[in-house]
Design an enzyme around this catalytic site. Structure first.
Site, PDB file in Angstrom:
ATOM      1  CE  LYS A 108      -1.910 -98.329  13.297  1.00  8.63           C
ATOM      2  NZ  LYS A 108      -2.775 -99.423  12.821  1.00  8.63           N
TER       3      LYS A 108
ATOM      4  CE1 TYR B  41      -1.901 -77.008 -14.494  1.00  6.08           C
ATOM      5  CE2 TYR B  41      -2.288 -77.570 -12.192  1.00  6.08           C
ATOM      6  CZ  TYR B  41      -1.447 -77.098 -13.194  1.00  6.08           C
ATOM      7  OH  TYR B  41      -0.170 -76.715 -12.889  1.00  6.08           O
TER       8      TYR B  41
END
Length: 355
Positions: free
Chosen positions: A30, A252
């Site tokens: 999957k 940041y």
């Protein structure tokens, strides 16, 4: 040079071959085979003799059929695209009694497997009474198998022993069905964790149903590393080395402040945009065989505090077969489940290589 997602094909195949020597296996493929690539994984599994596959997507089931004309392919999610399932001979799962009664006429000429609801309570027929309602129509149905999913097999530290409870409940149900004369070509319940905990197949089971172990990650930490071999390496490059004075910030929102002078920062070309989980950045990466702390994670870059040994162009390893860089090592540290870490990796931005 962008981040790289590299698989050692020989290790991948040898690991899978080692696992399936004990018992026949439904290979779970999957979600693009846990991001390893559906075509690659199916081809590798076919080469070692696996002829049974499981996925949650009809699209993927059809793709498997095109590479494996003789294989048994089981779709575990419900579908309404019965003509496609019929055309490509995909086995469907009866996921609930409502689904069965709603589409009973369309299901009559399709190969089916019954799902029994486990303690995970995700899907499946709830009890023997619901199973009997379906089996009452067995003369008109092509019922090939029955299965369940052990939702707690890898939960060794949870409250109580939920795995033992769901295991015994399932085995009692299965024993009753077989004693009543019902027969199934396929009986499977064991994921990677259950298969290793039991040392092989449970009574009456025809196949295991392995996922994460086939892809090189241990389902629980107590398992020795040499039982499962990781073939995956995720790495990136040092693209710059910056020098900061004590007290200067980088990243940041004042993410990092240099604590000494001078401080060397390596700028590395991989980040959360490439699928690196925030929690992974809480642990070191490896450069030139040495651990260095990650001090900032940005969309396309890492900030790594380094020393004078690190140079532009050095490879930076986030995942590798090294015991302290294995996917399952970080799972144990709480970074995220094995499958979560793998499926997060953004293969549209990483260079994908098979050695």
């Amino acid at each position: 040079m962008p981040g790289r997602w590299t698989v050692d094909s020989q290790v991948f195949q040898e690991n899978a071959e080692k696992l399936v020597q004990k018992a026949d296996c439904f290979a779970v493929v999957k979600n693009n085979a846990y991001n390893f690539g559906l075509d690659f994984a199916v081809d590798q599994f076919l080469q070692i003799g696996i002829q049974h596959f499981v996925t949650t997507s009809l699209h993927e089931a059809i793709a498997v059929r095109k590479r494996a004309p003789q294989a048994t392919i089981l779709l575990t999610n419900p579908t309404r695209e019965f003509d496609l399932a019929r055309k490509y001979h995909i086995q469907l799962t009866l996921t609930s009694l409502d689904y069965f009664y709603t589409f009973k006429d369309q299901l009559e000429d399709l190969p089916l497997q019954l799902e029994y609801e486990s303690h995970l309570h995700r899907s499946g027929l709830k009890n023997r009474e619901e199973i009997d309602q379906v089996l009452a129509h067995r003369n008109k149905l092509d019922i090939q198998g029955i299965w369940t999913h052990f939702g707690y097999a890898d939960d060794l530290d949870g409250p109580g022993d939920e795995y033992s409870k769901e295991r015994e409940e399932w085995l009692d149900l299965l024993e009753d069905l077989l004693d009543d004369g019902y027969q199934f070509h396929y009986i499977h319940a064991q994921n990677s964790a259950s298969f290793f905990r039991e040392g092989g197949l449970l009574p009456h089971h025809t196949h295991s149903r392995l996922g994460i172990a086939l892809y090189g990650a241990k389902p629980y930490d107590d398992l020795a590393n040499d039982r499962i071999d990781q073939s995956l390496t995720v790495s990136a490059s040092v693209v710059q080395v910056r020098q900061l004075n004590q007290g200067q910030y980088a990243g940041y929102s004042f993410k990092y402040q240099a604590s000494h002078q001078p401080t060397q920062l390596a700028i590395v070309d991989i980040g959360y945009g490439d699928g690196l989980l925030q929690a992974r950045a809480d642990y070191p990466c490896q450069i030139r065989g040495k651990d260095y702390p990650i001090v900032g994670l940005m969309m396309s870059h890492l900030l790594v505090e380094v020393d004078d040994q690190v140079q532009i162009g050095d490879r930076v390893y986030l995942y590798s077969p090294d015991p302290n860089l294995r996917i399952d090592y970080f799972t144990h540290k709480g970074v995220g489940a094995n499958s979560q870490q793998l499926s997060a990796l953004n293969l549209n931005s990483l260079i994908k290589e098979y050695d």
